[in-house]
Design a protein around this motif. Structure first.
Motif, mmCIF file in Angstrom:
data_model
loop_
_atom_site.group_PDB
_atom_site.id
_atom_site.type_symbol
_atom_site.label_atom_id
_atom_site.label_comp_id
_atom_site.label_asym_id
_atom_site.label_seq_id
_atom_site.Cartn_x
_atom_site.Cartn_y
_atom_site.Cartn_z
ATOM 1 N N MET A 100 4.181 -1.237 7.228
ATOM 2 C CA MET A 100 2.737 -1.197 7.066
ATOM 3 C C MET A 100 2.123 -0.589 8.336
ATOM 4 S SD MET A 100 0.315 -4.456 6.411
ATOM 5 C CE MET A 100 -1.391 -4.272 6.109
ATOM 6 N N PRO A 101 1.332 0.463 8.191
ATOM 7 C CA PRO A 101 0.716 1.080 9.366
ATOM 8 C C PRO A 101 -0.292 0.132 10.012
ATOM 9 C CG PRO A 101 0.110 2.263 7.333
ATOM 10 C CD PRO A 101 1.015 1.138 6.952
ATOM 11 N N THR A 102 -0.438 0.262 11.304
ATOM 12 C CA THR A 102 -1.362 -0.592 12.031
ATOM 13 C C THR A 102 -2.215 0.252 12.968
ATOM 14 O OG1 THR A 102 -1.577 -2.479 13.511
ATOM 15 C CG2 THR A 102 0.356 -1.085 13.827
ATOM 16 N N ARG A 103 -3.418 -0.235 13.239
ATOM 17 C CA ARG A 103 -4.295 0.429 14.207
ATOM 18 C C ARG A 103 -4.193 -0.236 15.572
ATOM 19 N NH1 ARG A 103 -9.616 -0.150 10.894
ATOM 20 N NH2 ARG A 103 -8.416 -1.916 10.185
ATOM 21 N N LEU A 104 -3.367 -1.258 15.652
ATOM 22 C CA LEU A 104 -3.218 -1.987 16.909
ATOM 23 C C LEU A 104 -2.394 -1.186 17.910
ATOM 24 C CD1 LEU A 104 -2.400 -5.528 15.478
ATOM 25 C CD2 LEU A 104 -4.541 -4.778 16.519
ATOM 26 N N PRO A 105 -2.704 -1.329 19.192
ATOM 27 C CA PRO A 105 -1.853 -0.681 20.197
ATOM 28 C C PRO A 105 -0.490 -1.362 20.238
ATOM 29 C CG PRO A 105 -3.552 -2.012 21.258
ATOM 30 C CD PRO A 105 -3.823 -2.056 19.778
ATOM 31 N N GLN A 106 0.482 -0.658 20.788
ATOM 32 C CA GLN A 106 1.823 -1.223 20.902
ATOM 33 C C GLN A 106 1.811 -2.374 21.903
ATOM 34 O OE1 GLN A 106 4.811 1.638 21.854
ATOM 35 N NE2 GLN A 106 6.403 0.114 22.122
ATOM 36 N N LYS A 107 2.448 -3.457 21.542
ATOM 37 C CA LYS A 107 2.535 -4.614 22.425
ATOM 38 C C LYS A 107 3.369 -4.249 23.646
ATOM 39 C CE LYS A 107 4.184 -9.376 22.656
ATOM 40 N NZ LYS A 107 4.875 -10.451 21.928
ATOM 41 N N PRO A 108 2.864 -4.558 24.852
ATOM 42 C CA PRO A 108 3.639 -4.238 26.066
ATOM 43 C C PRO A 108 4.941 -5.033 26.129
ATOM 44 C CG PRO A 108 1.345 -4.756 26.604
ATOM 45 C CD PRO A 108 1.558 -5.135 25.158
ATOM 46 N N ASP A 109 5.913 -4.481 26.797
ATOM 47 C CA ASP A 109 7.172 -5.181 27.068
ATOM 48 C C ASP A 109 6.949 -5.981 28.352
ATOM 49 O OD1 ASP A 109 9.684 -6.082 27.728
ATOM 50 O OD2 ASP A 109 10.688 -4.160 27.339
ATOM 51 N N PHE A 110 6.421 -7.181 28.186
ATOM 52 C CA PHE A 110 6.004 -7.986 29.328
ATOM 53 C C PHE A 110 7.162 -8.297 30.286
ATOM 54 C CE2 PHE A 110 2.654 -9.110 26.190
ATOM 55 C CZ PHE A 110 1.570 -8.618 26.902
ATOM 56 N N GLU A 111 8.327 -8.599 29.743
ATOM 57 C CA GLU A 111 9.468 -8.943 30.600
ATOM 58 C C GLU A 111 9.880 -7.757 31.461
ATOM 59 O OE1 GLU A 111 12.612 -10.682 28.302
ATOM 60 O OE2 GLU A 111 11.317 -12.311 27.596
ATOM 61 N N ALA A 112 9.901 -6.559 30.884
ATOM 62 C CA ALA A 112 10.277 -5.364 31.652
ATOM 63 C C ALA A 112 9.221 -5.053 32.708
ATOM 64 C CB ALA A 112 10.456 -4.175 30.706
ATOM 65 N N ILE A 113 7.944 -5.200 32.334
ATOM 66 C CA ILE A 113 6.865 -4.946 33.303
ATOM 67 C C ILE A 113 6.952 -5.931 34.460
ATOM 68 C CG2 ILE A 113 4.366 -5.005 33.645
ATOM 69 C CD1 ILE A 113 4.103 -3.926 30.760
ATOM 70 N N GLU A 114 7.133 -7.208 34.152
ATOM 71 C CA GLU A 114 7.221 -8.220 35.207
ATOM 72 C C GLU A 114 8.410 -7.975 36.125
ATOM 73 O OE1 GLU A 114 7.122 -11.947 33.095
ATOM 74 O OE2 GLU A 114 4.971 -11.768 32.706
ATOM 75 N N ALA A 115 9.524 -7.538 35.560
ATOM 76 C CA ALA A 115 10.703 -7.260 36.386
ATOM 77 C C ALA A 115 10.445 -6.069 37.307
ATOM 78 C CB ALA A 115 11.919 -6.994 35.500
ATOM 79 N N ALA A 116 9.789 -5.035 36.800
ATOM 80 C CA ALA A 116 9.512 -3.831 37.598
ATOM 81 C C ALA A 116 8.324 -4.026 38.543
ATOM 82 C CB ALA A 116 9.249 -2.649 36.666
ATOM 83 N N ALA A 117 7.479 -5.004 38.248
ATOM 84 C CA ALA A 117 6.240 -5.196 39.012
ATOM 85 C C ALA A 117 6.474 -5.600 40.458
ATOM 86 C CB ALA A 117 5.355 -6.232 38.323
ATOM 87 N N ILE A 118 7.646 -6.106 40.754
ATOM 88 C CA ILE A 118 7.958 -6.493 42.131
ATOM 89 C C ILE A 118 7.794 -5.298 43.061
ATOM 90 C CG2 ILE A 118 9.819 -7.283 43.667
ATOM 91 C CD1 ILE A 118 10.818 -8.941 41.199
ATOM 92 N N ASP A 119 8.201 -4.118 42.593
ATOM 93 C CA ASP A 119 8.128 -2.911 43.427
ATOM 94 C C ASP A 119 6.702 -2.408 43.628
ATOM 95 O OD1 ASP A 119 10.891 -2.915 43.667
ATOM 96 O OD2 ASP A 119 11.177 -1.623 41.915
ATOM 97 N N SER A 120 5.786 -2.772 42.741
ATOM 98 C CA SER A 120 4.402 -2.293 42.872
ATOM 99 C C SER A 120 3.449 -3.402 43.321
ATOM 100 C CB SER A 120 3.928 -1.713 41.530
ATOM 101 O OG SER A 120 3.894 -2.721 40.535
ATOM 102 N N ALA A 121 4.002 -4.503 43.815
ATOM 103 C CA ALA A 121 3.176 -5.659 44.187
ATOM 104 C C ALA A 121 2.163 -5.318 45.274
ATOM 105 C CB ALA A 121 4.065 -6.820 44.631
ATOM 106 N N ASP A 122 2.545 -4.498 46.244
ATOM 107 C CA ASP A 122 1.618 -4.171 47.334
ATOM 108 C C ASP A 122 0.383 -3.451 46.807
ATOM 109 O OD1 ASP A 122 3.304 -5.351 49.148
ATOM 110 O OD2 ASP A 122 4.154 -3.464 49.891
ATOM 111 N N HIS A 123 0.584 -2.469 45.953
ATOM 112 C CA HIS A 123 -0.538 -1.711 45.386
ATOM 113 C C HIS A 123 -1.440 -2.633 44.569
ATOM 114 C CE1 HIS A 123 -2.519 0.786 42.273
ATOM 115 N NE2 HIS A 123 -2.738 1.591 43.305
ATOM 116 N N ARG A 124 -0.833 -3.458 43.732
ATOM 117 C CA ARG A 124 -1.589 -4.383 42.882
ATOM 118 C C ARG A 124 -2.378 -5.378 43.738
ATOM 119 N NH1 ARG A 124 2.301 -5.177 40.131
ATOM 120 N NH2 ARG A 124 3.045 -7.120 41.018
#
Length: 195
Positions: free
Chosen positions: A1-25
């Motif tokens: 079924m087609p949806t107009r919703l945006p794709q759900k983020p991969d929260f676990e992957a973002i959180e794992a990678a976010a360590i490297d961008s913590a200073d900017h954030r």
């Protein structure tokens, strides 16, 4: 079924990678926090402006301030009272300039308080998406998307600095405002008209 919703983020992957961008954030979030802190302290200064213009006490002025539920309504009241109560034209013009500078900072504050933030796969805050409906090519669309790049960071730093300077100038202006307010008829010793 087609949806107009945006794709759900991969929260676990973002959180794992976010360590490297913590200073900017951390920098971006600290600037937004400083913006909100400084803006709120400046908006609250208008309680004292109202107190002087209404010739009342701090609590009563705060009640009037809080009863008006938007910054625009509060400043509109300040400006109307200023026209009725400030005897010194120069002081009235100074108040208008202070309000104009506060309004310029308010636009930036509103951008960062009323938006969705886009986060990259690395956890970096990359864009803001304004929560303001606008018309584009005859259609209603969600507000503007703006990058959180070096230019935007400089804008945040400048706005926080502008608010810091404005706060000091508002404090310095209060005694001048107090001296320029026309006393009400009852304070000037005139009798109230009887019914």
């Amino acid at each position: 079924m087609p949806t107009r919703l945006p794709q759900k983020p991969d929260f676990e992957a973002i959180e794992a990678a976010a360590i490297d961008s913590a200073d900017h954030r951390t920098v971006v979030l600290a600037l937004i926090g400083n913006l909100v802190f400084s803006w709120s302290n400046n908006e609250s200064m208008f309680i004292y402006v109202l107190m002087l213009l209404l010739e009342t006490d701090e609590v009563s002025a705060a009640i009037v301030f809080a009863t008006l539920n938007t910054t625009r309504a509060r400043l509109d009241l300040v400006q109307r009272l200023a026209k009725a109560k400030i005897a010194d034209k120069s002081a009235a013009e100074t108040l208008d300039r202070l309000i104009a500078r506060f309004n310029a900072c308010t636009r930036v504050r509103n951008e960062f308080n009323h938006c969705m933030y886009t986060v990259s796969d690395r956890g970096e805050i990359t864009h803001t998406h304004a929560m303001k409906i606008r018309e584009s090519a005859g259609r209603l669309v969600l507000g503007e998307v703006r990058p959180v790049d070096e230019g935007r960071i400089r804008e945040l730093v400048k706005t926080v600095e502008d608010l810091k300077i404005l706060n000091r100038e508002l404090w310095d202006f209060l005694p001048r405002l107090q001296a320029s307010v026309r006393p009400s008829a009852t304070q000037a010793g005139e009798a109230m008209p009887s019914a």
